[in-house]
Design a protein around this motif. Structure first.
Motif, PDB file in Angstrom:
ATOM      1  N   CYS A  12     -32.554  99.646  41.371  1.00  0.00           N
ATOM      2  CA  CYS A  12     -31.612  98.554  41.665  1.00  0.00           C
ATOM      3  C   CYS A  12     -30.200  99.137  41.535  1.00  0.00           C
ATOM      4  O   CYS A  12     -29.760  99.482  40.428  1.00  0.00           O
ATOM      5  CB  CYS A  12     -31.776  97.398  40.688  1.00  0.00           C
ATOM      6  N   GLU A  21     -41.021  88.837  42.270  1.00  0.00           N
ATOM      7  CA  GLU A  21     -40.047  88.917  43.375  1.00  0.00           C
ATOM      8  C   GLU A  21     -40.605  89.745  44.531  1.00  0.00           C
ATOM      9  O   GLU A  21     -39.964  89.866  45.576  1.00  0.00           O
ATOM     10  CB  GLU A  21     -38.729  89.532  42.897  1.00  0.00           C
ATOM     11  N   VAL A  55     -26.651  92.523  35.211  1.00  0.00           N
ATOM     12  CA  VAL A  55     -25.814  92.201  36.375  1.00  0.00           C
ATOM     13  C   VAL A  55     -25.015  90.925  36.126  1.00  0.00           C
ATOM     14  O   VAL A  55     -25.191  90.250  35.106  1.00  0.00           O
ATOM     15  CB  VAL A  55     -26.660  92.122  37.662  1.00  0.00           C
ATOM     16  N   GLU A 113     -33.446  92.899  47.034  1.00  0.00           N
ATOM     17  CA  GLU A 113     -33.440  94.108  47.864  1.00  0.00           C
ATOM     18  C   GLU A 113     -34.296  95.229  47.278  1.00  0.00           C
ATOM     19  O   GLU A 113     -34.634  96.180  47.971  1.00  0.00           O
ATOM     20  CB  GLU A 113     -31.999  94.592  48.052  1.00  0.00           C
ATOM     21  N   VAL A 114     -34.636  95.117  46.006  1.00  0.00           N
ATOM     22  CA  VAL A 114     -35.480  96.132  45.345  1.00  0.00           C
ATOM     23  C   VAL A 114     -36.964  95.820  45.573  1.00  0.00           C
ATOM     24  O   VAL A 114     -37.745  96.683  45.986  1.00  0.00           O
ATOM     25  CB  VAL A 114     -35.174  96.155  43.826  1.00  0.00           C
ATOM     26  N   HIS A 115     -37.338  94.571  45.335  1.00  0.00           N
ATOM     27  CA  HIS A 115     -38.760  94.214  45.377  1.00  0.00           C
ATOM     28  C   HIS A 115     -39.286  93.956  46.781  1.00  0.00           C
ATOM     29  O   HIS A 115     -40.481  94.091  47.037  1.00  0.00           O
ATOM     30  CB  HIS A 115     -39.013  93.002  44.476  1.00  0.00           C
ATOM     31  N   HIS A 145     -27.402  97.781  41.612  1.00  0.00           N
ATOM     32  CA  HIS A 145     -26.484  96.943  40.821  1.00  0.00           C
ATOM     33  C   HIS A 145     -26.682  97.203  39.323  1.00  0.00           C
ATOM     34  O   HIS A 145     -25.725  97.361  38.576  1.00  0.00           O
ATOM     35  CB  HIS A 145     -26.724  95.469  41.145  1.00  0.00           C
ATOM     36  N   TYR A 196     -34.205  96.553  32.925  1.00  0.00           N
ATOM     37  CA  TYR A 196     -33.938  97.560  33.966  1.00  0.00           C
ATOM     38  C   TYR A 196     -32.810  98.517  33.595  1.00  0.00           C
ATOM     39  O   TYR A 196     -32.401  99.341  34.416  1.00  0.00           O
ATOM     40  CB  TYR A 196     -33.541  96.882  35.284  1.00  0.00           C
ATOM     41  N   ASN A 244     -31.182  83.931  38.981  1.00  0.00           N
ATOM     42  CA  ASN A 244     -30.466  84.946  39.773  1.00  0.00           C
ATOM     43  C   ASN A 244     -29.570  84.257  40.806  1.00  0.00           C
ATOM     44  O   ASN A 244     -29.731  84.396  42.012  1.00  0.00           O
ATOM     45  CB  ASN A 244     -31.460  85.869  40.504  1.00  0.00           C
ATOM     46  N   CYS A 290     -26.156  91.137  42.772  1.00  0.00           N
ATOM     47  CA  CYS A 290     -27.593  90.940  42.955  1.00  0.00           C
ATOM     48  C   CYS A 290     -27.766  90.343  44.346  1.00  0.00           C
ATOM     49  O   CYS A 290     -27.068  89.380  44.691  1.00  0.00           O
ATOM     50  CB  CYS A 290     -28.113  89.984  41.889  1.00  0.00           C
TER      51      CYS A 290
HETATM   52 FE1  SF4 Z   1     -31.103  91.329  41.787  1.00  0.00          FE
HETATM   53 FE2  SF4 Z   1     -33.270  92.582  42.592  1.00  0.00          FE
HETATM   54 FE3  SF4 Z   1     -31.443  93.937  41.228  1.00  0.00          FE
HETATM   55 FE4  SF4 Z   1     -32.985  92.065  40.001  1.00  0.00          FE
HETATM   56  S1  SF4 Z   1     -33.642  94.004  40.885  1.00  0.00           S
HETATM   57  S2  SF4 Z   1     -30.768  92.332  39.795  1.00  0.00           S
HETATM   58  S3  SF4 Z   1     -33.196  90.573  41.641  1.00  0.00           S
HETATM   59  S4  SF4 Z   1     -31.170  93.014  43.253  1.00  0.00           S
END
Ligand code: SF4
Ligand code: 13P
Length: 358
Positions: free
Chosen positions: A315, A256, A118, A229-231, A317, A82, A171, A143
């Motif tokens: 994401c 996820e 992260v 929070e993304v998926h 983060h 990512y 995670n 995360c």
């Molecule tokens: Fe965490 Fe979702 Fe970001 Fe992956 S995409 S690091 S699971 S918040």
């Protein structure tokens, strides 16, 4: 404490730069010059389809400075799938999903690991390479899954379900890993659950990954209530609309995502498995139901073979990690990731049990 109790945004463990062990280095010149252009031309070739030429003069001086500094510090950069294309393609030594990064952290010969990812990923690297200096360019890169559960929550779960083994998705914080029986990633969750030889397991913290594993096994899964929070924002309806526009499109979802999203997809797997699917099957059009940088990174690698159709979600983060922050990390050797040795020993055992499964 109940299964429903979700506590978000717990502070991640962090530490300042390792005092005195490494000198802080002076800031290099970050001007866009013909020399920088020449030195980075081969890297721009890799990203030219996803980074416009007008943006490259802003990235290139950082790319060159970081690649020079990695040699000075004997450092490697481990970048999750990512990370943005300029990190993933131009400064990373190793890229991959959580499991691949964990394995590679353990086998690296470098003295220093800079985690392009992260905080829980940096902690996993430190667990598997305790003798190395592990740096995270922004320790606020958290995360929502890792923030959803504490070690005390796991102890309360164990008290509520005596004798039921606990599987933790990677995670999670080191503190949580220390309280569980074994870790898993999105690529081996089913295998880990079935390896325990029991009728039911506690699975934390992702309720959607738990549901997606449950659909493939007879082992009863008792899930914590966390979510990415993304998926969690993807819906089956939006994907069905995309499919209605183009019935030949391939929909590939990360596990996820909610169960209903995975059910309407053609394939579901870890970020690395999603990339492999695209490279192997070369679909004409694809939706990667995951974080946005994935599509950019695969597009850069496959150079026009596949058209990547949005939607995707960012994401926040992962996006905290940037080239300027990676450069600062290498100059100041901060922030170093440190884990209380009493926690580290037990957390490492949980990660190692997963790795030993092969
Ligand atoms: Fe965490 Fe979702 Fe970001 Fe992956 S995409 S690091 S699971 S918040
Ligand atoms: P992968 O292990 O599939 O790379 O997933 C990590 C992650 O955080 C996805 O959101």
């Amino acid at each position: 404490m109940t299964l429903e109790s979700l506590v978000l945004d717990r502070p991640a463990s962090k530490a300042a730069a390792p005092a005195g062990r490494y000198p802080v280095l002076p800031r290099p010149d970050l001007t866009w010059t013909p020399e920088v252009e020449r030195a980075t031309a081969h890297l721009y070739e890799k990203v030219k389809t996803v980074i416009p030429p007008v943006e490259w003069p802003f990235h290139a001086p950082y790319v060159k400075a970081i690649n020079d500094l990695k040699k000075v510090r004997n450092a490697v950069i481990l970048a999750h799938n990512y990370q943005t294309p300029e990190i993933y393609n131009c400064v990373a030594d190793v890229v991959g999903d959580s499991l691949q990064l964990a394995r590679l952290a353990a086998s690296s010969k470098a003295d220093v690991i800079v985690q392009g990812g992260v905080h829980f990923m940096a902690e996993t690297s430190k667990l598997l390479s305790p003798e190395k200096t592990v740096l995270i360019p922004d320790s606020n890169a958290g995360c929502s899954l890792a923030a959803s559960i504490t070690g005390a929550d796991v102890r309360a779960l164990r008290a509520a379900y005596p004798g039921v083994p606990v599987v933790a998705y990677v995670n999670t914080s080191a503190e949580v890993k220390a309280e569980v029986d074994i870790c898993c990633t999105s690529s081996n969750a089913l295998k880990v659950v079935e390896s325990l030889g029991v009728d039911r397991v506690l699975f934390l913290p992702d309720r959607f990954l738990a549901q997606n594993v449950q659909a493939q096994t007879k082992v009863q899964i008792i899930a914590w209530t966390g979510a990415c929070e993304v998926h969690e924002r993807f819906t089956a309806e939006e994907l069905l609309r995309v499919r209605a526009d183009d019935p030949s499109i391939k929909i590939i979802a990360h596990p996820e995502c909610p169960r209903e999203v995975v059910e309407v997809s053609d394939f579901s797997g870890s970020t690395a498995a999603m990339i492999d699917y695209v490279k192997l099957n070369k679909p004409a059009r694809v939706v990667l139901v995951t974080e946005c940088s994935m599509a950019d990174n695969v597009a850069a690698e496959t150079q026009g073979v596949t058209e990547f159709v949005r939607p995707c979600n960012l994401c926040p983060h992962m996006k905290r990690i940037t080239l300027p922050k990676i450069l600062d990390s290498l100059l100041t050797m901060g922030e170093e990731v440190l884990i209380d040795p009493a926690i580290a020993e037990r957390a490492r055992a949980s990660v190692q049990r997963m790795i030993d499964l092969g």
